[in-house]
Every structure is written in C-alpha cells, then in structure tokens.
Design a protein around this motif. Structure first.
Motif, PDB file in Angstrom:
ATOM      1  N   PRO A 132      74.761  -3.553 -65.112  1.00 35.94           N
ATOM      2  CA  PRO A 132      74.312  -3.598 -63.868  1.00 35.94           C
ATOM      3  C   PRO A 132      72.767  -3.738 -63.734  1.00 35.94           C
ATOM      4  CG  PRO A 132      74.512  -1.288 -64.558  1.00 35.94           C
ATOM      5  CD  PRO A 132      75.011  -2.168 -65.626  1.00 35.94           C
ATOM      6  N   MET A 133      72.066  -4.069 -62.685  1.00 37.64           N
ATOM      7  CA  MET A 133      70.679  -4.114 -62.298  1.00 37.64           C
ATOM      8  C   MET A 133      70.070  -2.899 -61.449  1.00 37.64           C
ATOM      9  SD  MET A 133      69.184  -6.757 -63.337  1.00 37.64           S
ATOM     10  CE  MET A 133      67.877  -7.078 -62.506  1.00 37.64           C
ATOM     11  N   ILE A 134      68.983  -2.536 -62.033  1.00 32.49           N
ATOM     12  CA  ILE A 134      68.346  -1.382 -61.257  1.00 32.49           C
ATOM     13  C   ILE A 134      67.288  -1.700 -60.770  1.00 32.49           C
ATOM     14  CG2 ILE A 134      67.492   1.049 -61.638  1.00 32.49           C
ATOM     15  CD1 ILE A 134      70.419   0.749 -62.396  1.00 32.49           C
ATOM     16  N   TYR A 135      67.030  -1.693 -59.278  1.00 31.82           N
ATOM     17  CA  TYR A 135      65.733  -1.934 -58.801  1.00 31.82           C
ATOM     18  C   TYR A 135      65.041  -0.717 -58.334  1.00 31.82           C
ATOM     19  CZ  TYR A 135      68.470  -6.564 -58.462  1.00 31.82           C
ATOM     20  OH  TYR A 135      69.169  -7.721 -59.048  1.00 31.82           O
ATOM     21  N   ASP A 136      63.816  -0.776 -58.544  1.00 32.85           N
ATOM     22  CA  ASP A 136      63.127   0.312 -58.336  1.00 32.85           C
ATOM     23  C   ASP A 136      62.176  -0.135 -56.879  1.00 32.85           C
ATOM     24  OD1 ASP A 136      61.817   2.702 -58.323  1.00 32.85           O
ATOM     25  OD2 ASP A 136      60.259   2.206 -59.863  1.00 32.85           O
ATOM     26  N   VAL A 137      62.415   0.586 -55.687  1.00 31.01           N
ATOM     27  CA  VAL A 137      61.981   0.342 -54.428  1.00 31.01           C
ATOM     28  C   VAL A 137      61.061   1.605 -53.905  1.00 31.01           C
ATOM     29  CG1 VAL A 137      63.133  -1.610 -53.860  1.00 31.01           C
ATOM     30  CG2 VAL A 137      64.002   0.549 -53.239  1.00 31.01           C
ATOM     31  N   SER A 138      60.684   1.368 -52.687  1.00 29.47           N
ATOM     32  CA  SER A 138      59.785   2.417 -52.463  1.00 29.47           C
ATOM     33  C   SER A 138      60.523   3.501 -51.551  1.00 29.47           C
ATOM     34  CB  SER A 138      58.564   2.129 -51.331  1.00 29.47           C
ATOM     35  OG  SER A 138      57.970   3.138 -50.584  1.00 29.47           O
ATOM     36  N   THR A 139      60.265   4.913 -51.606  1.00 32.66           N
ATOM     37  CA  THR A 139      61.119   5.829 -50.941  1.00 32.66           C
ATOM     38  C   THR A 139      60.647   5.963 -49.482  1.00 32.66           C
ATOM     39  OG1 THR A 139      59.213   7.356 -51.426  1.00 32.66           O
ATOM     40  CG2 THR A 139      61.108   7.447 -52.835  1.00 32.66           C
ATOM     41  N   ASP A 140      59.713   5.040 -49.211  1.00 32.69           N
ATOM     42  CA  ASP A 140      59.117   4.898 -47.639  1.00 32.69           C
ATOM     43  C   ASP A 140      60.137   4.206 -46.778  1.00 32.69           C
ATOM     44  OD1 ASP A 140      56.883   6.265 -48.339  1.00 32.69           O
ATOM     45  OD2 ASP A 140      55.520   4.458 -48.450  1.00 32.69           O
ATOM     46  N   LEU A 141      60.994   3.425 -47.723  1.00 31.47           N
ATOM     47  CA  LEU A 141      61.969   2.744 -46.997  1.00 31.47           C
ATOM     48  C   LEU A 141      63.023   3.593 -46.389  1.00 31.47           C
ATOM     49  CD1 LEU A 141      62.415  -0.321 -49.378  1.00 31.47           C
ATOM     50  CD2 LEU A 141      61.062  -0.200 -47.392  1.00 31.47           C
TER      51      LEU A 141
END
Length: 224
Positions: free
Chosen positions: A49-58
């Motif tokens: 799988p892919m793991i995307y690290d994004v902002s918790t502000d979303l």
C-alpha cells in the motif's frame, strides 16, 4: 475536536494524519482502483500500500466543505484513531481533487478537507468481526442520492497488519489518525456533486455511524 464514544463526549487532538491507499486484501480489487485512477491520468503507485502523510489541519467534523471547481469527490474510508494508547474506529471521507491527482496524489489529498464522523466505536469492540462491518457511500447530485460505493471492511488490510506497514516505514506515532483505504466505485467512474454521504454498519449489534456533508464550490477567480 470532540468525538462521541458510547454516548460520552471526548476531546481529541490528533498529532498526525495518514491516508493509506491501495490497502485491499484482494489484489484484483486493488488493480481495479488503480485502473480507475489511470483512466483519468493518475499514474500507478510506486508501492502497495501507499502511505500519505498530510496535515491534521484538514480534519473536520463540519457538515460542509469548500473546494475549487467541480472536479473533487469524496471516498468513504474507515478511520482508526489512537488516543492515549486506546484505538477507536470512525468513518471519514478522503475528499480529493481529481485534477491535481494527475500531478501529485499527495498534493491532491493535502488541498481538500477530510470530513470525519463525530461518532466513534472502540476498536476492541469490533476487532473480532472487523471483516463483517459494512461500509457504503452515496453522492448527492442535483439533490438526488446515487449509490457510489458498497462493501465490507474485510476487503481491506486488518488494522494490525496496516499498522505493521506503517511502523516498518517509520510513520508510526502517538495520537495518530489513519484513513485505512477506500472501496471501488460502483459505476467505475468518479461522480461529482453537491454532497457526500457514507455509513458504517455493524449488523451484529445494529449500530451505525453516519457521515454527511455538503460540497460548496468556490467562485473561480481564473475564469474571466
């Protein structure tokens, strides 16, 4: 942010938000989703799988989000969240900009809010029947609800297996929230509309978690 667990309100502050992609146990289903994306110009992932690290502000529990243009859509995803060592299960939508997705999947996820349910369950309460929990979604198009996705959590990696991948790749941390993957689209094509609805259903206990939000299209400043 407040969530509700067993009728009680709980204040939570996730420190990391991960979006896991291509997490299906059935490789044919994974390939189908990859093909759906390739059809609109999104390249195949470098690993699965892919793991995307994004902002918790979303993260949002709001009943409406704002997006640019009509080329974004939701994706129903089961969400797991760690709070002081305890894991909880909820429902989210990995709302994604489909045009930007052709350029960068991670950027396409970073530019859209991630609506989540305000209701969560204890993961321990459903872990033994994880595979049987049902998940469905609908798009609201011109006021009409259209079935968009349907399936069970048995189609995805079990949380313990997904967490193993996350730890191996160095993403694991305390008080994190993880979107665990999405189901194939019923029609095989993305649908854009005015709103998005989804539900998790535990048939054994007749419990349900709902997610509903409207989609507001911002005025396009680049159209003269």
């Amino acid at each position: 942010m407040n969530i509700i667990v067993s009728g009680k309100s709980m204040e939570v502050t996730p420190k990391r938000l991960l979006i896991a992609g291509y997490t299906g146990k059935d490789q044919a289903s994974v390939k189908k989703h990859i093909d759906e994306l390739k059809a609109i110009g999104v390249p195949a992932p470098p690993q699965v799988p892919m793991i995307y690290d994004v902002s918790t502000d979303l993260i949002t529990t709001s009943s409406a989000i704002s997006v640019v243009k009509e080329t974004s859509s939701g994706e129903a995803e089961v969400v797991i969240m760690n709070v002081k060592g305890q894991w909880y299960v909820g429902l989210g939508s990995d709302h994604t900009d489909r045009e930007l997705e052709k350029v960068s999947i991670q950027k396409s996820k970073q530019v859209c809010s991630k609506p989540i349910s305000s209701q969560f369950w204890l993961l321990d309460d459903i872990a033994s029947r994880w595979d049987d929990i049902e998940m469905r979604s609908w798009m609201l198009v011109n006021g009409v609800k259209q079935e968009y996705q349907t399936g069970t959590l048995g189609e995805f990696l079990h949380p313990k297996d997904l967490l193993t991948v996350i730890k191996e790749r160095g993403y694991y941390g305390e008080d994190m929230m993880i979107f665990c993957g999405t189901l194939p689209i019923v029609t095989g094509e993305f649908i854009y509309g005015d709103g998005f609805s989804a539900e998790l259903y535990d048939r054994l206990t007749d419990r349900k978690i709902d997610l509903n939000y409207k989609i507001h299209i911002l005025a396009d400043a680049e159209v003269v």
